[in-house]
Design a protein around this motif. Structure first.
Motif, short mmCIF file in Angstrom:
data_model
loop_
_atom_site.label_atom_id
_atom_site.label_comp_id
_atom_site.label_asym_id
_atom_site.label_seq_id
_atom_site.Cartn_x
_atom_site.Cartn_y
_atom_site.Cartn_z
N GLN A 141 33.08 40.24 11.09
CA GLN A 141 31.82 39.81 10.52
C GLN A 141 31.02 41.05 10.14
N VAL A 142 30.54 41.09 8.91
CA VAL A 142 29.78 42.25 8.43
C VAL A 142 28.31 41.91 8.43
N GLU A 143 27.54 42.70 9.17
CA GLU A 143 26.09 42.52 9.24
C GLU A 143 25.44 43.82 8.79
N GLY A 144 24.93 43.81 7.55
CA GLY A 144 24.38 45.04 7.00
C GLY A 144 25.48 46.07 6.82
N ARG A 145 25.33 47.20 7.47
CA ARG A 145 26.35 48.25 7.40
C ARG A 145 27.28 48.25 8.60
N LYS A 146 27.10 47.28 9.48
CA LYS A 146 27.89 47.24 10.71
C LYS A 146 28.96 46.15 10.61
N THR A 147 30.13 46.48 11.12
CA THR A 147 31.26 45.55 11.13
C THR A 147 31.58 45.19 12.56
N HIS A 148 31.57 43.88 12.85
CA HIS A 148 31.83 43.40 14.20
C HIS A 148 33.04 42.49 14.21
N LEU A 149 33.76 42.50 15.32
CA LEU A 149 34.86 41.56 15.49
C LEU A 149 34.32 40.14 15.63
N SER A 150 34.99 39.20 15.01
CA SER A 150 34.67 37.80 15.24
C SER A 150 35.26 37.37 16.57
N ALA A 151 34.96 36.15 17.00
CA ALA A 151 35.53 35.65 18.25
C ALA A 151 37.05 35.63 18.18
N ALA A 152 37.59 35.20 17.03
CA ALA A 152 39.05 35.18 16.86
C ALA A 152 39.60 36.60 16.87
N GLY A 153 38.87 37.51 16.22
CA GLY A 153 39.31 38.91 16.19
C GLY A 153 39.38 39.53 17.58
N GLN A 154 38.39 39.20 18.41
CA GLN A 154 38.38 39.73 19.78
C GLN A 154 39.59 39.25 20.57
N GLN A 155 39.93 37.98 20.41
CA GLN A 155 41.07 37.43 21.13
C GLN A 155 42.38 38.03 20.64
N LEU A 156 42.51 38.21 19.34
CA LEU A 156 43.74 38.77 18.78
C LEU A 156 43.89 40.25 19.10
N LEU A 157 42.77 40.97 19.20
CA LEU A 157 42.84 42.41 19.51
C LEU A 157 43.48 42.64 20.87
N ARG A 158 43.12 41.79 21.85
CA ARG A 158 43.70 41.96 23.19
C ARG A 158 45.22 41.80 23.15
N ARG A 159 45.70 40.89 22.31
CA ARG A 159 47.14 40.65 22.23
C ARG A 159 47.85 41.72 21.40
N ILE A 160 47.19 42.18 20.35
CA ILE A 160 47.86 43.13 19.45
C ILE A 160 48.00 44.50 20.10
N ASN A 161 47.11 44.84 21.03
CA ASN A 161 47.25 46.12 21.74
C ASN A 161 48.60 46.19 22.43
N PHE A 162 49.01 45.09 23.05
CA PHE A 162 50.30 45.04 23.72
C PHE A 162 51.44 45.14 22.72
N LEU A 163 51.33 44.41 21.61
CA LEU A 163 52.38 44.41 20.60
C LEU A 163 52.59 45.80 20.01
N LEU A 164 51.51 46.48 19.67
CA LEU A 164 51.62 47.80 19.08
C LEU A 164 52.16 48.81 20.08
N ALA A 165 51.76 48.67 21.35
CA ALA A 165 52.30 49.56 22.38
C ALA A 165 53.80 49.37 22.52
N GLU A 166 54.27 48.12 22.46
CA GLU A 166 55.70 47.85 22.53
C GLU A 166 56.43 48.45 21.34
N ALA A 167 55.82 48.39 20.16
CA ALA A 167 56.44 48.97 18.97
C ALA A 167 56.57 50.48 19.11
N GLU A 168 55.53 51.12 19.66
CA GLU A 168 55.59 52.56 19.88
C GLU A 168 56.67 52.93 20.88
#
Length: 293
Positions: free
Chosen positions: A52-79
């Motif tokens: 979500q973009v508010e002015g010049r600031k970009t914030h994670l949406s609720a869905a984005g926050q949930q997916l970020l927690r999962r993607i950290n694990f996925l990217l670590a596994e890829a590395e």
């Protein structure tokens, strides 16, 4: 079949961690338009709004926050998978980096390193000597492949490797050893205590009984022993480290009603066995064998 790509998820993570598309572009050395395209393509594929973009600031949406927690694990596994492939391609690693707590028995460590060097004569050993949380911190930072620590890992499995006994000692001529009776808490509080400084930056803690009004904090077990030999304080130190001085009568165990001895478990810590090269695995094997008794 996955419709998203790891590269799109990496761009998503970069925007989330750096707080905006412009900041992410500078951090990952890509154009802002390419990051915009990757994230918007990801949103189209998933059917959810990630930011979500508010002015010049970009914030994670609720869905984005949930997916970020999962993607950290996925990217670590890829590395990790990439690291496994690099190890397979390179064969034997040229350097073994390990962090070992200063209280861990030196004879076991040196025997292990000697055995590794015998099998791999050209290997370079990078040994980092740490105290308390320092070994695990270096492991978390990726500066070492293996840590021998008195603490377990918070987000991974730890292997119980051995027990180390700590004993309360002071110089044979220290006032505490001249009283000729069982010591009290008041006796200890009135004398200088020598304690070890945590070499980890994040925790920066001292460990054990810290009741003395006077306290000197040092960075190595060897420094503690030197101060005790000069009758400058008392300390709880590894029994294996002070035994030669106890046998010679230079140090004496303090006579306490309780707590003069304590035992600490040491752990063998590493992030992923599949990413370890043959030299690191050889080190683990010898260390396990030498600590079996």
């Amino acid at each position: 079949m996955a419709r998203s790509t790891l590269e799109q998820w990496r761009m998503f993570k970069a925007v989330a961690e750096h707080g905006g598309f412009h900041q992410a572009a500078e951090a990952v050395f890509k154009s802002q338009s390419s990051i915009h395209h990757a994230v918007h393509k990801l949103e189209d594929v998933l059917g959810v709004q990630l930011f979500q973009v508010e002015g010049r600031k970009t914030h994670l949406s609720a869905a984005g926050q949930q997916l970020l927690r999962r993607i950290n694990f996925l990217l670590a596994e890829a590395e990790r998978m990439e690291q496994v492939a690099l190890n397979l391609q390179a064969g034997v690693e040229s350097t073994l980096s390990i962090a070992v707590d200063d209280a861990f028995p030196r004879d076991i460590l040196y025997q292990t390193l000697s055995a590794v060097s015998h099998e791999y004569p050209l290997i370079r050993i990078d040994l980092m000597e740490t105290v308390l949380s320092g070994a695990n911190e270096l492991l978390a930072q990726g500066k070492v492949e293996i840590a021998v620590s008195p603490f377990t890992l918070a987000d991974n499995l730890s292997e119980d490797i051995c027990q180390v006994e700590f004993i309360a000692v002071a110089g044979s001529e220290h006032p505490l050893n001249q009283l000729g009776r069982e010591l009290t808490l008041e006796d200890l509080k009135s004398c200088r205590q020598i304690v070890l400084r945590d070499s980890g930056k994040a925790r920066d803690k001292e460990h054990g009984w810290l009741g003395s009004e006077q306290r000197w904090t040092v960075s190595h077990v060897g420094t503690s022993i030197e101060l005790l030999l000069k009758q400058l304080g008392f300390a709880w130190l590894p029994h294996h480290a002070v035994k030669p001085y106890l046998d010679k009568g230079q140090l004496k165990a303090l006579v306490l009603p309780r707590g003069n001895c304590r035992s600490s478990t040491f752990y063998l810590n590493f992030n992923d066995a599949d990413t370890l090269g043959p030299v690191a695995r050889t080190f683990l094997g010898h260390l396990r064998y030498l600590t079996q008794d």
